[in-house]
Design an enzyme around this catalytic site. Sequence first.
Site, PDB file in Angstrom:
ATOM      1  N   SER A 117       0.824  -1.212   0.000  1.00 33.94           N
ATOM      2  CA  SER A 117       0.000   0.000   0.000  1.00 33.94           C
ATOM      3  C   SER A 117       0.851   1.251   0.000  1.00 33.94           C
ATOM      4  O   SER A 117       1.953   1.274   0.571  1.00 33.94           O
ATOM      5  CB  SER A 117      -0.861  -0.013   1.265  1.00 33.94           C
ATOM      6  OG  SER A 117      -1.495   1.229   1.439  1.00 33.94           O
ATOM      7  N   TYR A 141      -2.019  -0.190  10.038  1.00 32.23           N
ATOM      8  CA  TYR A 141      -2.249  -0.814   8.737  1.00 32.23           C
ATOM      9  C   TYR A 141      -1.007  -0.659   7.853  1.00 32.23           C
ATOM     10  O   TYR A 141      -0.472  -1.648   7.312  1.00 32.23           O
ATOM     11  CB  TYR A 141      -3.475  -0.177   8.052  1.00 32.23           C
ATOM     12  CG  TYR A 141      -3.596  -0.552   6.603  1.00 32.23           C
ATOM     13  CD1 TYR A 141      -3.995  -1.827   6.224  1.00 32.23           C
ATOM     14  CD2 TYR A 141      -3.273   0.372   5.601  1.00 32.23           C
ATOM     15  CE1 TYR A 141      -4.082  -2.184   4.891  1.00 32.23           C
ATOM     16  CE2 TYR A 141      -3.357   0.029   4.269  1.00 32.23           C
ATOM     17  CZ  TYR A 141      -3.758  -1.244   3.914  1.00 32.23           C
ATOM     18  OH  TYR A 141      -3.825  -1.587   2.583  1.00 32.23           O
ATOM     19  N   LYS A 145       1.826  -3.595   6.585  1.00 34.88           N
ATOM     20  CA  LYS A 145       2.202  -3.866   5.190  1.00 34.88           C
ATOM     21  C   LYS A 145       3.715  -3.741   5.007  1.00 34.88           C
ATOM     22  O   LYS A 145       4.349  -4.554   4.336  1.00 34.88           O
ATOM     23  CB  LYS A 145       1.472  -2.886   4.256  1.00 34.88           C
ATOM     24  CG  LYS A 145      -0.030  -3.102   4.176  1.00 34.88           C
ATOM     25  CD  LYS A 145      -0.340  -4.374   3.409  1.00 34.88           C
ATOM     26  CE  LYS A 145      -1.825  -4.630   3.270  1.00 34.88           C
ATOM     27  NZ  LYS A 145      -2.126  -5.900   2.590  1.00 34.88           N
TER      28      LYS A 145
END
Length: 334
Positions: A117, A141, A145
Amino acid sequence: MSVLVTGGAGYIGSHMVLTLLEQGEDVVVVDNLSTGNEWAVPGQARFYKADIADADALDAIFATHAIDAIIHFAGLIIVSESVEAPLDYYSENTCKSRVLIQRALDAKVESFIFSSSAAVYGAPGLEPVTESAPFAPESPYGTSKLMTEWMLRDVAAVNPGFRYAALRYFNVAGADPKMRAGQSSRQSTHLIKIAAEAATGKRDGLQIFGDDFDTPDGTCVRDYIHVTDLANAHYCALAYLRAGGPSVAANCGYGSGYSVRQVVDAVKAVSGVDFRVTQAPRRAGDAAMIVADSTFAREAFGWMPELDDLETIIRHALEWERRLGNRTGGQPDG
Ligand code: UDP
Protein backbone atom coordinates in the site's frame (compact mmCIF):
# COMPACT_ATOMS: atom_id res chain seq x y z
CA MET A 1 1.48 -24.74 -13.04
CA SER A 2 -1.12 -22.97 -10.91
CA VAL A 3 -1.32 -19.53 -9.35
CA LEU A 4 -2.53 -19.36 -5.74
CA VAL A 5 -4.58 -16.23 -4.98
CA THR A 6 -5.13 -15.53 -1.28
CA GLY A 7 -8.12 -13.31 -0.60
CA GLY A 8 -9.46 -14.21 -4.04
CA ALA A 9 -13.07 -13.83 -2.85
CA GLY A 10 -12.50 -10.18 -1.94
CA TYR A 11 -12.70 -6.99 -3.97
CA ILE A 12 -9.28 -6.79 -5.64
CA GLY A 13 -8.63 -10.54 -5.43
CA SER A 14 -11.79 -11.41 -7.38
CA HIS A 15 -10.70 -9.09 -10.22
CA MET A 16 -7.27 -10.73 -10.17
CA VAL A 17 -8.86 -14.16 -10.56
CA LEU A 18 -10.81 -12.95 -13.62
CA THR A 19 -7.63 -11.54 -15.19
CA LEU A 20 -5.68 -14.76 -14.57
CA LEU A 21 -8.45 -16.94 -16.00
CA GLU A 22 -8.66 -14.72 -19.09
CA GLN A 23 -4.93 -15.30 -19.56
CA GLY A 24 -5.47 -19.06 -19.48
CA GLU A 25 -3.93 -19.58 -16.04
CA ASP A 26 -4.96 -22.35 -13.67
CA VAL A 27 -6.15 -20.56 -10.53
CA VAL A 28 -6.48 -21.74 -6.93
CA VAL A 29 -8.19 -19.42 -4.44
CA VAL A 30 -7.87 -19.55 -0.68
CA ASP A 31 -10.06 -17.21 1.35
CA ASN A 32 -11.48 -17.48 4.88
CA LEU A 33 -14.58 -15.50 3.79
CA SER A 34 -14.22 -13.10 6.73
CA THR A 35 -15.00 -10.27 4.33
CA GLY A 36 -15.07 -11.97 0.92
CA ASN A 37 -17.98 -13.72 -0.81
CA GLU A 38 -17.80 -17.21 -2.21
CA TRP A 39 -20.06 -16.20 -5.12
CA ALA A 40 -17.33 -13.75 -6.19
CA VAL A 41 -15.03 -16.66 -7.12
CA PRO A 42 -15.64 -17.79 -10.72
CA GLY A 43 -16.45 -21.46 -11.21
CA GLN A 44 -13.28 -22.10 -13.26
CA ALA A 45 -11.09 -21.38 -10.21
CA ARG A 46 -10.60 -24.00 -7.48
CA PHE A 47 -11.85 -22.53 -4.23
CA TYR A 48 -10.74 -23.48 -0.71
CA LYS A 49 -12.38 -21.87 2.30
CA ALA A 50 -9.39 -21.67 4.62
CA ASP A 51 -7.30 -19.23 6.56
CA ILE A 52 -3.81 -18.55 5.23
CA ALA A 53 -2.44 -19.38 8.69
CA ASP A 54 -4.04 -22.84 8.64
CA ALA A 55 -0.90 -24.89 8.01
CA ASP A 56 -2.76 -28.17 7.38
CA ALA A 57 -5.09 -26.59 4.82
CA LEU A 58 -2.17 -24.90 3.06
CA ASP A 59 -0.12 -28.10 3.03
CA ALA A 60 -3.04 -29.95 1.44
CA ILE A 61 -3.38 -27.27 -1.24
CA PHE A 62 0.34 -27.35 -2.06
CA ALA A 63 0.24 -31.17 -2.16
CA THR A 64 -2.68 -31.09 -4.64
CA HIS A 65 -1.66 -28.27 -6.98
CA ALA A 66 1.67 -27.45 -8.62
CA ILE A 67 1.85 -23.81 -7.53
CA ASP A 68 4.68 -21.70 -8.96
CA ALA A 69 3.31 -18.31 -7.91
CA ILE A 70 1.32 -16.76 -5.07
CA ILE A 71 -0.57 -13.49 -5.28
CA HIS A 72 -1.31 -12.51 -1.70
CA PHE A 73 -4.28 -10.20 -1.07
CA ALA A 74 -5.75 -11.68 2.12
CA GLY A 75 -5.72 -9.19 4.99
CA LEU A 76 -7.49 -6.39 6.79
CA ILE A 77 -7.70 -3.01 5.06
CA ILE A 78 -9.48 -0.40 7.16
CA VAL A 79 -6.96 2.20 8.31
CA SER A 80 -9.09 3.65 11.13
CA GLU A 81 -9.84 0.18 12.46
CA SER A 82 -6.10 -0.55 12.54
CA VAL A 83 -5.59 2.44 14.83
CA GLU A 84 -8.22 1.07 17.24
CA ALA A 85 -7.03 -2.54 17.11
CA PRO A 86 -3.37 -2.57 16.09
CA LEU A 87 -2.66 -6.11 17.24
CA ASP A 88 -5.45 -7.45 15.02
CA TYR A 89 -3.68 -5.87 12.05
CA TYR A 90 -0.25 -7.17 13.02
CA SER A 91 -1.78 -10.59 13.54
CA GLU A 92 -3.88 -10.76 10.36
CA ASN A 93 -1.56 -8.89 8.01
CA THR A 94 1.95 -9.46 9.31
CA CYS A 95 1.98 -12.70 11.33
CA LYS A 96 -0.25 -14.57 8.90
CA SER A 97 1.85 -13.38 5.96
CA ARG A 98 4.86 -14.81 7.77
CA VAL A 99 3.15 -18.21 7.91
CA LEU A 100 2.27 -18.02 4.22
CA ILE A 101 5.81 -17.00 3.21
CA GLN A 102 7.19 -19.98 5.15
CA ARG A 103 4.78 -22.30 3.33
CA ALA A 104 5.79 -20.71 0.01
CA LEU A 105 9.46 -21.43 0.73
CA ASP A 106 8.72 -25.00 1.83
CA ALA A 107 6.73 -25.59 -1.37
CA LYS A 108 9.48 -24.02 -3.54
CA VAL A 109 7.18 -21.32 -4.88
CA GLU A 110 9.30 -19.08 -7.11
CA SER A 111 7.21 -15.92 -7.48
CA PHE A 112 5.35 -14.03 -4.76
CA ILE A 113 3.29 -10.91 -5.41
CA PHE A 114 2.25 -8.97 -2.35
CA SER A 115 -0.61 -6.54 -1.97
CA SER A 116 1.12 -3.58 -0.32
CA SER A 117 0.00 0.00 0.00
CA ALA A 118 0.93 3.64 -0.48
CA ALA A 119 0.28 3.76 3.28
CA VAL A 120 3.92 2.69 3.73
CA TYR A 121 4.88 6.26 2.75
CA GLY A 122 2.58 8.02 5.22
CA ALA A 123 2.15 11.65 4.19
CA PRO A 124 4.62 12.01 1.34
CA GLY A 125 4.14 15.71 0.56
CA LEU A 126 2.79 17.48 -2.50
CA GLU A 127 4.82 15.77 -5.24
CA PRO A 128 4.17 12.35 -6.84
CA VAL A 129 5.87 9.75 -4.67
CA THR A 130 8.52 7.37 -6.03
CA GLU A 131 9.42 3.96 -4.62
CA SER A 132 12.56 5.40 -3.05
CA ALA A 133 10.63 7.87 -0.87
CA PRO A 134 11.21 7.39 2.86
CA PHE A 135 8.96 4.96 4.71
CA ALA A 136 6.80 6.72 7.27
CA PRO A 137 3.59 4.75 7.82
CA GLU A 138 1.10 6.64 9.97
CA SER A 139 -1.14 3.73 10.93
CA PRO A 140 -0.73 0.14 12.10
CA TYR A 141 -2.25 -0.81 8.74
CA GLY A 142 0.64 0.84 6.87
CA THR A 143 3.18 -0.58 9.31
CA SER A 144 1.72 -4.08 8.97
CA LYS A 145 2.20 -3.87 5.19
CA LEU A 146 5.72 -2.49 5.48
CA MET A 147 6.72 -5.24 7.93
CA THR A 148 5.56 -7.83 5.40
CA GLU A 149 7.58 -6.14 2.65
CA TRP A 150 10.62 -6.33 4.90
CA MET A 151 10.05 -10.01 5.62
CA LEU A 152 9.92 -10.64 1.88
CA ARG A 153 13.09 -8.60 1.29
CA ASP A 154 15.03 -10.51 3.95
CA VAL A 155 13.75 -13.92 2.86
CA ALA A 156 14.51 -13.25 -0.82
CA ALA A 157 18.05 -12.13 0.10
CA VAL A 158 18.95 -15.62 1.29
CA ASN A 159 16.71 -17.72 -1.00
CA PRO A 160 17.81 -17.17 -4.60
CA GLY A 161 14.93 -19.29 -5.94
CA PHE A 162 12.36 -16.98 -4.34
CA ARG A 163 11.57 -13.56 -5.84
CA TYR A 164 8.80 -11.12 -5.00
CA ALA A 165 7.04 -7.99 -6.20
CA ALA A 166 5.48 -5.74 -3.55
CA LEU A 167 2.84 -3.65 -5.28
CA ARG A 168 1.97 -0.46 -3.43
CA TYR A 169 -1.61 0.44 -4.25
CA PHE A 170 -2.90 3.97 -4.32
CA ASN A 171 -6.72 4.47 -4.27
CA VAL A 172 -8.35 1.46 -5.87
CA ALA A 173 -11.88 1.94 -7.21
CA GLY A 174 -14.30 0.91 -9.97
CA ALA A 175 -15.51 -2.53 -11.01
CA ASP A 176 -14.99 -5.11 -13.72
CA PRO A 177 -16.11 -3.48 -17.02
CA LYS A 178 -18.16 -6.64 -17.76
CA MET A 179 -19.76 -6.42 -14.30
CA ARG A 180 -18.61 -9.86 -13.17
CA ALA A 181 -17.05 -8.41 -10.01
CA GLY A 182 -17.01 -5.23 -7.95
CA GLN A 183 -16.76 -3.87 -4.45
CA SER A 184 -19.39 -5.53 -2.29
CA SER A 185 -18.27 -4.95 1.28
CA ARG A 186 -20.76 -3.67 3.83
CA GLN A 187 -18.48 -1.23 5.59
CA SER A 188 -16.28 0.47 3.03
CA THR A 189 -14.77 3.77 4.08
CA HIS A 190 -13.60 4.58 0.56
CA LEU A 191 -14.74 7.75 -1.15
CA ILE A 192 -15.89 6.44 -4.55
CA LYS A 193 -17.75 3.50 -2.98
CA ILE A 194 -19.48 5.82 -0.50
CA ALA A 195 -20.36 8.33 -3.22
CA ALA A 196 -21.78 5.50 -5.36
CA GLU A 197 -23.90 4.39 -2.39
CA ALA A 198 -25.13 7.97 -1.94
CA ALA A 199 -25.93 8.28 -5.66
CA THR A 200 -27.94 5.05 -5.60
CA GLY A 201 -29.91 6.07 -2.50
CA LYS A 202 -28.26 3.59 -0.16
CA ARG A 203 -27.04 6.28 2.12
CA ASP A 204 -28.31 9.67 3.00
CA GLY A 205 -25.53 11.74 1.43
CA LEU A 206 -21.82 12.05 1.99
CA GLN A 207 -19.49 14.03 4.23
CA ILE A 208 -16.35 15.73 2.94
CA PHE A 209 -13.68 15.34 5.58
CA GLY A 210 -11.77 18.61 5.69
CA ASP A 211 -11.60 21.58 3.30
CA ASP A 212 -8.57 23.36 4.71
CA PHE A 213 -5.76 21.22 3.32
CA ASP A 214 -2.88 22.72 1.35
CA THR A 215 -4.39 21.72 -2.01
CA PRO A 216 -6.01 23.74 -4.83
CA ASP A 217 -9.59 23.42 -3.48
CA GLY A 218 -8.72 22.59 0.13
CA THR A 219 -9.86 18.95 -0.04
CA CYS A 220 -7.50 15.96 -0.17
CA VAL A 221 -6.01 14.81 -3.47
CA ARG A 222 -5.69 11.12 -4.30
CA ASP A 223 -4.63 8.95 -7.23
CA TYR A 224 -7.59 6.71 -8.14
CA ILE A 225 -6.72 3.53 -10.05
CA HIS A 226 -9.25 1.25 -11.78
CA VAL A 227 -9.30 -2.17 -10.13
CA THR A 228 -9.02 -3.94 -13.50
CA ASP A 229 -5.88 -1.97 -14.40
CA LEU A 230 -4.52 -2.90 -10.98
CA ALA A 231 -5.18 -6.60 -11.63
CA ASN A 232 -3.36 -6.20 -14.95
CA ALA A 233 -0.39 -4.65 -13.16
CA HIS A 234 -0.20 -7.83 -11.07
CA TYR A 235 -0.31 -9.97 -14.18
CA CYS A 236 2.53 -7.92 -15.72
CA ALA A 237 4.50 -8.30 -12.47
CA LEU A 238 3.91 -12.05 -12.56
CA ALA A 239 5.26 -12.27 -16.12
CA TYR A 240 8.24 -10.18 -15.04
CA LEU A 241 9.05 -12.49 -12.11
CA ARG A 242 8.52 -15.64 -14.16
CA ALA A 243 10.96 -14.26 -16.75
CA GLY A 244 13.58 -14.04 -13.98
CA GLY A 245 13.22 -10.37 -12.99
CA PRO A 246 14.73 -9.47 -9.63
CA SER A 247 12.59 -8.69 -6.58
CA VAL A 248 11.01 -5.23 -6.64
CA ALA A 249 8.58 -2.84 -5.01
CA ALA A 250 6.40 -0.84 -7.40
CA ASN A 251 3.79 1.87 -7.08
CA CYS A 252 0.40 1.19 -8.65
CA GLY A 253 -1.36 4.43 -9.45
CA TYR A 254 -1.77 6.58 -12.54
CA GLY A 255 0.25 9.63 -11.51
CA SER A 256 -2.73 11.99 -11.66
CA GLY A 257 -4.57 13.33 -8.66
CA TYR A 258 -8.20 14.33 -8.06
CA SER A 259 -9.54 16.19 -5.07
CA VAL A 260 -12.42 14.88 -2.94
CA ARG A 261 -14.59 17.68 -4.31
CA GLN A 262 -13.69 16.80 -7.92
CA VAL A 263 -14.59 13.17 -7.27
CA VAL A 264 -17.90 14.08 -5.64
CA ASP A 265 -18.80 16.42 -8.52
CA ALA A 266 -17.87 13.73 -11.05
CA VAL A 267 -20.06 11.13 -9.31
CA LYS A 268 -22.95 13.59 -9.33
CA ALA A 269 -22.40 14.35 -13.03
CA VAL A 270 -22.09 10.71 -14.13
CA SER A 271 -25.05 9.51 -12.02
CA GLY A 272 -27.23 12.57 -12.59
CA VAL A 273 -28.08 12.50 -8.88
CA ASP A 274 -27.53 15.56 -6.74
CA PHE A 275 -27.06 13.74 -3.42
CA ARG A 276 -26.55 15.65 -0.20
CA VAL A 277 -22.98 16.67 0.62
CA THR A 278 -21.98 18.14 3.97
CA GLN A 279 -18.70 19.56 5.17
CA ALA A 280 -17.15 17.73 8.12
CA PRO A 281 -13.90 18.11 10.09
CA ARG A 282 -10.73 16.41 8.89
CA ARG A 283 -10.58 12.66 9.36
CA ALA A 284 -7.68 11.66 11.63
CA GLY A 285 -4.54 10.75 9.73
CA ASP A 286 -5.54 11.99 6.24
CA ALA A 287 -2.61 13.38 4.23
CA ALA A 288 -3.23 16.35 1.93
CA MET A 289 -1.99 14.66 -1.22
CA ILE A 290 -0.95 11.12 -2.16
CA VAL A 291 -0.19 10.64 -5.86
CA ALA A 292 2.00 7.94 -7.39
CA ASP A 293 4.98 8.28 -9.62
CA SER A 294 4.22 5.08 -11.51
CA THR A 295 7.08 5.27 -14.00
CA PHE A 296 8.75 2.23 -12.52
CA ALA A 297 5.81 -0.20 -12.93
CA ARG A 298 5.34 0.93 -16.52
CA GLU A 299 9.01 0.52 -17.38
CA ALA A 300 9.91 -2.59 -15.36
CA PHE A 301 6.74 -4.61 -16.03
CA GLY A 302 5.60 -3.07 -19.31
CA TRP A 303 2.33 -2.24 -17.56
CA MET A 304 0.02 -0.13 -19.74
CA PRO A 305 -3.11 1.17 -18.00
CA GLU A 306 -6.22 1.08 -20.19
CA LEU A 307 -8.89 2.51 -17.91
CA ASP A 308 -7.11 5.56 -16.51
CA ASP A 309 -10.06 7.89 -16.62
CA LEU A 310 -11.97 9.04 -13.52
CA GLU A 311 -15.31 9.06 -15.32
CA THR A 312 -14.86 5.44 -16.44
CA ILE A 313 -13.93 4.37 -12.90
CA ILE A 314 -17.03 6.10 -11.54
CA ARG A 315 -19.33 4.71 -14.25
CA HIS A 316 -18.24 1.16 -13.46
CA ALA A 317 -18.53 1.73 -9.69
CA LEU A 318 -22.05 3.11 -10.12
CA GLU A 319 -23.18 0.31 -12.41
CA TRP A 320 -21.91 -2.29 -9.94
CA GLU A 321 -23.59 -0.51 -7.04
CA ARG A 322 -26.93 -0.56 -8.87
CA ARG A 323 -26.60 -4.28 -9.61
CA LEU A 324 -25.68 -4.99 -6.03
CA GLY A 325 -29.02 -3.52 -5.03
CA ASN A 326 -29.70 -3.27 -1.33
CA ARG A 327 -28.40 -6.74 -0.64
CA THR A 328 -24.99 -5.42 0.32
CA GLY A 329 -22.60 -8.32 0.36
CA GLY A 330 -25.13 -10.44 -1.52
CA GLN A 331 -24.90 -11.64 -5.08
CA PRO A 332 -25.62 -8.87 -7.61
CA ASP A 333 -28.16 -9.19 -10.38
CA GLY A 334 -26.59 -10.72 -13.47
N1 UDP B 1 -13.37 11.00 2.15
C1 UDP B 1 -14.40 11.89 2.41
N2 UDP B 1 -15.63 11.40 2.72
C2 UDP B 1 -15.88 10.05 2.81
C3 UDP B 1 -14.82 9.15 2.53
C4 UDP B 1 -13.57 9.66 2.20
O1 UDP B 1 -14.22 13.11 2.37
O2 UDP B 1 -17.01 9.66 3.12
C5 UDP B 1 -12.04 11.52 1.80
C6 UDP B 1 -10.95 11.11 2.76
O3 UDP B 1 -10.91 11.99 3.86
C7 UDP B 1 -9.72 11.19 1.87
C8 UDP B 1 -10.25 10.81 0.49
O4 UDP B 1 -11.66 10.98 0.56
O5 UDP B 1 -9.25 12.51 1.82
C9 UDP B 1 -9.94 9.38 0.11
O6 UDP B 1 -10.33 8.55 1.21
P1 UDP B 1 -10.44 6.98 1.07
O7 UDP B 1 -10.93 6.46 2.39
O8 UDP B 1 -11.24 6.63 -0.13
O9 UDP B 1 -8.97 6.50 0.78
P2 UDP B 1 -7.57 6.78 1.55
O10 UDP B 1 -6.84 7.76 0.70
O11 UDP B 1 -7.88 7.27 2.93
O12 UDP B 1 -6.91 5.44 1.56
